[in-house]
Structures are given as C-alpha cells and as structure tokens.
Design a protein around this motif. Structure first.
Motif, PDB file in Angstrom:
ATOM      1  N   ARG A  62      -5.548 -65.554 -22.159  1.00  0.00           N
ATOM      2  CA  ARG A  62      -4.368 -64.930 -21.348  1.00  0.00           C
ATOM      3  C   ARG A  62      -3.808 -66.332 -20.745  1.00  0.00           C
ATOM      4  O   ARG A  62      -4.228 -67.234 -20.253  1.00  0.00           O
ATOM      5  CB  ARG A  62      -4.745 -63.814 -20.296  1.00  0.00           C
ATOM      6  CG  ARG A  62      -5.497 -64.429 -19.270  1.00  0.00           C
ATOM      7  CD  ARG A  62      -5.914 -63.109 -18.443  1.00  0.00           C
ATOM      8  NE  ARG A  62      -6.554 -62.057 -18.933  1.00  0.00           N
ATOM      9  CZ  ARG A  62      -6.844 -60.826 -18.404  1.00  0.00           C
ATOM     10  NH1 ARG A  62      -6.445 -60.847 -17.028  1.00  0.00           N
ATOM     11  NH2 ARG A  62      -7.379 -60.049 -19.018  1.00  0.00           N
ATOM     12  N   LYS A  63      -2.165 -66.174 -20.424  1.00  0.00           N
ATOM     13  CA  LYS A  63      -1.510 -67.059 -19.996  1.00  0.00           C
ATOM     14  C   LYS A  63      -1.662 -67.412 -18.416  1.00  0.00           C
ATOM     15  O   LYS A  63      -1.765 -68.446 -17.986  1.00  0.00           O
ATOM     16  CB  LYS A  63       0.013 -67.122 -20.432  1.00  0.00           C
ATOM     17  CG  LYS A  63       0.217 -67.256 -21.803  1.00  0.00           C
ATOM     18  CD  LYS A  63       1.714 -66.970 -22.022  1.00  0.00           C
ATOM     19  CE  LYS A  63       2.185 -66.937 -23.622  1.00  0.00           C
ATOM     20  NZ  LYS A  63       3.785 -66.847 -23.773  1.00  0.00           N
TER      21      LYS A  63
ATOM     22  N   ASN B   7      -0.287 -61.873 -19.558  1.00  0.00           N
ATOM     23  CA  ASN B   7       0.420 -62.893 -20.531  1.00  0.00           C
ATOM     24  C   ASN B   7       1.994 -62.804 -20.066  1.00  0.00           C
ATOM     25  O   ASN B   7       2.768 -63.632 -20.623  1.00  0.00           O
ATOM     26  CB  ASN B   7       0.406 -62.279 -21.974  1.00  0.00           C
ATOM     27  CG  ASN B   7      -0.843 -63.002 -22.564  1.00  0.00           C
ATOM     28  OD1 ASN B   7      -1.254 -64.110 -22.390  1.00  0.00           O
ATOM     29  ND2 ASN B   7      -1.339 -62.054 -23.129  1.00  0.00           N
ATOM     30  N   THR B   8       2.291 -61.987 -18.895  1.00  0.00           N
ATOM     31  CA  THR B   8       3.545 -62.084 -18.500  1.00  0.00           C
ATOM     32  C   THR B   8       3.648 -62.592 -17.012  1.00  0.00           C
ATOM     33  O   THR B   8       2.772 -62.084 -16.159  1.00  0.00           O
ATOM     34  CB  THR B   8       4.327 -60.682 -18.603  1.00  0.00           C
ATOM     35  OG1 THR B   8       4.112 -60.335 -20.070  1.00  0.00           O
ATOM     36  CG2 THR B   8       5.752 -60.737 -18.094  1.00  0.00           C
ATOM     37  N   TRP B   9       4.757 -63.499 -16.869  1.00  0.00           N
ATOM     38  CA  TRP B   9       4.762 -63.875 -15.073  1.00  0.00           C
ATOM     39  C   TRP B   9       5.174 -62.866 -14.349  1.00  0.00           C
ATOM     40  O   TRP B   9       5.905 -61.910 -14.516  1.00  0.00           O
ATOM     41  CB  TRP B   9       5.605 -64.907 -15.094  1.00  0.00           C
ATOM     42  CG  TRP B   9       5.954 -65.532 -13.685  1.00  0.00           C
ATOM     43  CD1 TRP B   9       6.984 -65.127 -12.967  1.00  0.00           C
ATOM     44  CD2 TRP B   9       4.873 -66.391 -13.183  1.00  0.00           C
ATOM     45  NE1 TRP B   9       6.466 -65.851 -11.701  1.00  0.00           N
ATOM     46  CE2 TRP B   9       5.522 -66.372 -11.765  1.00  0.00           C
ATOM     47  CE3 TRP B   9       3.665 -66.917 -13.356  1.00  0.00           C
ATOM     48  CZ2 TRP B   9       4.907 -67.486 -10.571  1.00  0.00           C
ATOM     49  CZ3 TRP B   9       3.233 -67.604 -12.294  1.00  0.00           C
ATOM     50  CH2 TRP B   9       4.007 -67.994 -11.003  1.00  0.00           C
ATOM     51  N   SER B  10       4.376 -62.622 -13.122  1.00  0.00           N
ATOM     52  CA  SER B  10       4.385 -61.594 -12.291  1.00  0.00           C
ATOM     53  C   SER B  10       4.912 -62.341 -10.759  1.00  0.00           C
ATOM     54  O   SER B  10       3.839 -62.902 -10.376  1.00  0.00           O
ATOM     55  CB  SER B  10       3.340 -60.682 -12.276  1.00  0.00           C
ATOM     56  OG  SER B  10       3.656 -59.958 -11.307  1.00  0.00           O
TER      57      SER B  10
END
Length: 663
Positions: free
Chosen positions: A550-551, A556-559
């Motif tokens: 995972r990024k 995987n999505t910026w929060s």
C-alpha cells in the motif's frame, strides 16, 4: 582581436562601467582566488563530533595532499537540510557547533592558512523564520560577525548591488560570487567573482565576464562530471580558476588522481603568474604552430606569459610557438617544466620548442633579462612537480562505499512492553527510493544498504524480517521527561536540546505531543534507557505498509483526515497529540507513521558524510521554494538528512519511536 576589443569597449560604455570595486584593497585577493571548493559543513574532514572541534587543518591538509591546496572555501550550511523546520539560513549558522564564537574561530583558522571563507546566501529562503530585515543587511551583518570574506549567490546569475552596498556601509567589504554570470553585464561592476557553467568545444570559449573585466575571477564548476579535463583546460586558457567541488550534497564525487595532479600544476602556475592573468591587453587565440594547441597571450610591461592547452589526445613537441618581433635580449622559459628555452630566430621572430602532454597544459614566460626571485621559485617548484607525466596518474573514478551504523539488538521478549504492538515475521519486499532534489540516479546518490554494491536512489530487495515489537505511538514529551528525571541525561552538545521546553519540563498541554528537538544521539540514549532501540528502516516501512504494497499506512488513497493539517507558516507551531488521527493507523495499528513528525531510523556513513534515514514526513512545509527539504509521505519514500552535530541536527519537526526484538 580588433573586433573583440571594439565589442568590449562598446559594452563597457553601454554599461556605464566602473571598475572601482576591483581597485578596492580589501578585495584584491579575489583576482588570485583560483581554487575554491564548495564544502558541505557536514563533511567529516571539517568537523569531528566526537571531539566537538572544527578540524580545519585536517581538511586543508587533505586538499593540499590530493591537489595542491585551495585559495578560498565556500562553506555550505543550508540546502539540503534547510526547511526541515523553521530555522532560516542565518539561524543555521548560529546553530553550527559551538555557535557564533566557534564559527568565528573556525573562519580564523582558515585565514591562518591563507584561505578566504565564503558562505552562501539563499534569496529564495522566504518561507522559514523571518529575519525581519532585508537579506542584504542580514547577510552583511552575519558575515562581519563571523569574519567571512564573501558570499555565493545560490541560484543567482548576479548578486544585486544592495548586498555590496550593505557590506560597505558597515565597513566589511564582501566578495560577491553569483552561481552563474552574467545575468546582466552591469553587475560585473560589483560581482568580482562568479562560477562558470560553460560549454566546452574543441576550441575553448572565451569567458564573457573575464573579457569584459580581466580582473574578474571565475571558478569553473563541474559538480557532477567524473572527468575534469574539459573544465580545467577552459579555465587555464581563460586565466581563471576552478571550483574543486567534491562533496555534492553529501554525495562524494571525488577528484581522480590525474585531475588532482592537473589542478596542482595548473594552480601552481596561475598563482605564480597571477599578475599577468589580469592584463588588460590579454589576447586569446594567440596563433600557435600546431593544430589543437590553443594559447592566450598575457603581456605585462616588458614581460609576457602564454598559457597553453593541448586539446588533443597525443603529445605535442617541437617548435610550437612563434613569438613575433621578439625584443632583442629576451629570455624564454618553459614554466610548466621549469626550464629555460633556447629560441631559434627566424628574422625578428623567436620560434620556441617545447613539449605539451596529451590533453595537457603549458606556460611560456618571456622576460627582458634575469628572472625575479619569485619567478625562479616558481620554475624550481614546477620542475619538481612535473617529473612524472600526467598520464602516469590514474584517471579512474570510483564512488566511496557507505556502511550502515549498527543498531544493537535488545533483549528478546515474548511479552509486549507497555504501549508496543507486535509486528509478525515476514518475507517482505522492501522497495523505497530517496526524494533528493538533485543527483538523478547517479551512483552515490542516497544510501547503500548492506546488500547493495553501491549507493543508489532506488532500492528493491527481499528482506526476511523477524518478529519484533514497535511503539504504537511516537515517544511523547511526558515519556521523555521520565527518562530525563530518571537519568539526569545532559547531552555534551546541548544547544537546541528540547528547545520547546521551559526549564526542565514541556509546555502545558504538550504531555502527549511527540517529543522533538532531540538528536539521533538523544533518541538512542532514551531507547537504551527504556530497554529498546530505534527501528531499522525496513522494519519501520513494513510496520507502515504490511505486505500488500500500500502507498500509505491506511491504504492507497491520500486522506487528509489521516494526518495533521499542514502548516505552511514561517514559524513552527507544534505537532498534534499522538493518536489524534486514528484513521491514519497502519494495518498493524501503528499510529502517526506519516505527517506528524519525521522519525529517526538508520544512519549511514562514508569517509566524508554521515546521514540519517528519516521516515514519515512532518506537518511543517515552508512555502515559496522548491529547494526546501522535501516531504516523504508515501511508504516507498524516505528522506536523507545530513548529520553534523546534535546542535545542528536537532529539529522541531523530527521525533522518534522505538522497537524491541521479540522471541
């Protein structure tokens, strides 16, 4: 030549040119400052953190041994670390080991060895703490306070006159040296030095600034090149100097033995012939008798010098130079080899026979009678140092290897210590890259892991990770105070230690905030007291990433909800309390891995540089420039933070967490 001289006269008229600054006695030295390295303040030859002393003699002895010494030094104290917190370019001088008194003594140590001292000025540094005065005023005052001789204008193609005026106003004239020049020819009147980023055709180019003002000094720069021949030959043809830059942002691009010997010989000749090399009657492209041999002619009163470069790969020998209408009784000397020449007269012309090595250098001196004592000394020295041909010195370039500083293991436990989370064993694909702004993917950039043959930016390796325990949260002020109370820990270099604290405690309501303003050494001391250690970087990343690549720790999505609000102000505020952003937890439940404060992990060192791997990024992002320390919020990115001494290394945006080994 008549056309070139006519162009120069025309330009000087249009510039309204005055050379008064070059006549200023306090700046005369700039005209013979031929060799100048840019030196990172973190260079291990310059400062010894164990003794807490600047080692100026060690640094200078090394340059003398390898390439004949230097005339000035540019001490780089800002980029790449500036912007890790709100300290501005002047604060970073104040935070050098020992503070201003020690810096002033260090500058004096350079002066004792005849070396002038420069510091850079970053006009782009407008996002950190406001100095509350113009850059030129702050710069002049700081340079006077520490006794420095000049400033280098980072990213500038000419330093504004306000910097010169500010220095003169407080009776401390400064040599101004923009990184590139000329952005505007008019600036040549007060920029007495500059760097040279040139092109290098077969026939050497003529320096525009040197042609407009023969007293202007250029230091040709070749920071990334592994071979310096093109640069050195262009410099010698123009009668200017060289930027002997090897520690490039903590990446060692060392000078080869052949280039080092070429610098020694070139600089020895230039220093000995310096009065000629500012001749207003300089004539580049003096006709030689051999294709590929290029000469500049430097007449001075009844004497003259020719500087020559052989642009070919073969030796040149025989009658190589015709001196037209040579005055009767003239004597000629091969300066490079330190011997007198016997000319063959062709009418009024003198034909001179000598040898120039492949891709080598030569200099001819013409005098009306006997040599001066200084000239005789120069010839004697050159005769001694040119006994071996340049080609006998190795031109092979090599990187220098890095080693990982050991992190001692802890007592292996089967039960978690308070506030720790178990991270299970795994065969983990560890993929990470450095976020350095410069260096591309050249060998030497970033780090060299124990399994890698050289330092490089991109890393990819299968790591077998044993089970370990990781602090669920960052170490807080409250926890660190317990350590202080129990041990009475006082670092040897205490400047900036727990800078946010008042007296012996943290500010009200900061108990559960991450402790900052602790050096790598301070963090290790705490960990040892707690029966823990700092995590290896791959352990930290595995705890953040798990095995699903995972990024970010949470997915995987910026929060934005998973991290503190970014602070782009000019003054640090404070990090958020630990655990305040539970949505940012990793799959193992580890909190605050990203975006609150940077975290200490591993340290690497080579012969010249120490650097720490910082993970996780921070809440603080000074704005207004691409040159500030970049953030690394992704799981596959890390920061390389150059280390010098605890006073300089401590930061309000760097904290840590601990780990222990498990049974």
């Amino acid at each position: 030549m008549d056309e070139m001289r006519g162009w120069r006269t025309n330009r000087q008229i249009r510039m309204g040119y005055s050379g008064d600054m070059y006549d200023l006695p306090a700046l005369k030295w700039t005209q013979s400052s031929f060799i100048q390295p840019q030196m990172m303040m973190e260079d291990r030859y310059f400062y010894d953190p164990d003794s807490g002393k600047y080692t100026v003699d060690r640094y200078l002895d090394d340059t003398e041994k390898r390439y004949g010494g230097i005339d000035s030094v540019l001490i780089w104290h800002t980029y790449t670390n500036i912007g890790i917190d709100d300290r501005n370019q002047y604060d970073l001088i104040r935070d050098m080991p020992g503070g201003i008194p020690a810096v002033k003594q260090m500058v004096s140590d350079f002066h004792r060895r005849g070396v002038k001292v420069f510091f850079p000025v970053m006009v782009w540094d407008q996002g950190t703490r406001d100095e509350e005065k113009p850059n030129w005023t702050a710069t002049a005052e700081m340079m006077k306070e520490i006794g420095a001789d000049g400033v280098n204008g980072d990213t500038m193609d000419g330093i504004p006159k306000a910097f010169s005026d500010a220095a003169l106003k407080i009776n401390h004239p400064l040599a101004l040296e923009p990184e590139a020049f000329p952005g505007h020819d008019e600036m040549l009147a007060w920029n007495t030095m500059s760097w040279g980023y040139w092109t290098y055709p077969y026939a050497p180019d003529v320096s525009r600034s040197k042609w407009l003002e023969p007293r202007a000094m250029v230091n040709v720069s070749a920071r990334w090149s592994h071979s310096k021949t093109e640069y050195l030959q262009a410099a010698f043809f123009n009668g200017v100097g060289f930027e002997s830059w090897e520690n490039v942002w903590g990446i060692w691009n060392g000078i080869t033995p052949r280039d080092g010997e070429a610098i020694r010989r070139m600089a020895t000749m230039e220093r000995g012939l310096a009065p000629f090399l500012v001749s207003k009657d300089w004539q580049p492209y003096y006709t030689t008798e051999s294709r590929g041999l290029f000469a500049s002619y430097w007449p001075l009163n009844s004497e003259a010098v020719w500087t020559l470069v052989n642009r070919s790969d073969y030796v040149m020998q025989g009658e190589l130079l015709r001196v037209k209408s040579a005055p009767a009784g003239s004597k000629f000397f091969d300066v490079y080899h330190g011997v007198e020449l016997t000319p063959r007269m062709d009418g009024q012309d003198a034909l001179l026979s000598f040898t120039v090595e492949p891709n080598g250098y030569g200099a001819i001196l013409q005098v009306p009678g006997a040599l001066s004592a200084a000239q005789q000394t120069l010839l004697t020295k050159m005769r001694s140092i040119t006994q071996k041909p340049l080609e006998s010195y190795s031109a092979e370039w090599n990187f220098i290897p890095q080693t990982l500083v050991e992190i001692p293991t802890t007592k292996a436990t089967s039960q978690a210590l308070e506030g720790m989370t178990k991270i299970p064993a795994a065969t983990y694909r560890f993929r990470v890259n450095g976020i350095e702004i410069e260096g591309r993917d050249d060998v030497g950039v970033d780090f060299q892991y124990p399994w890698e043959p050289s330092p490089r930016r991109y890393h990819d390796h299968i790591v077998n990770i044993d089970t370990f325990w990781m602090d669920t949260n960052l170490v807080t002020n409250e926890q660190f105070k317990k350590f202080i109370d129990a041990t009475h820990y006082k670092p040897k270099d205490a400047k900036n230690f727990l800078r946010d604290w008042k007296g012996d405690t943290y500010p009200v309501s900061w108990a559960d905030k991450p402790v900052t303003w602790v050096s790598l050494e301070d963090a290790r001391a705490y960990a040892k007291w707690a029966g823990k250690r700092l995590p290896h970087e791959w352990e930290w990343q595995y705890a953040a990433q798990g095995t699903d690549d995972r990024k970010y720790p949470w997915g995987n999505t910026w929060s934005a909800e998973a991290v503190p609000v970014v602070d782009k102000g000019r003054r640090l505020t404070s990090p958020d309390a630990v655990g305040a952003h539970p949505k940012g937890a990793s799959s193992f439940g580890i909190q605050d891995l990203v975006g609150n404060v940077w975290q200490w992990t591993d340290e690497y060192e080579d012969d010249h540089t120490r650097a720490a791997v910082l993970r996780g990024g921070s809440y603080y992002q000074p704005g207004g420039s691409i040159w500030y320390f970049p953030q690394a919020y992704r799981n596959d990115e890390h920061g390389k933070f150059l280390l010098m001494a605890p006073s300089e290394d401590r930061s309000g945006a760097v904290g840590f967490r601990c780990a222990t080994d498990a049974q």
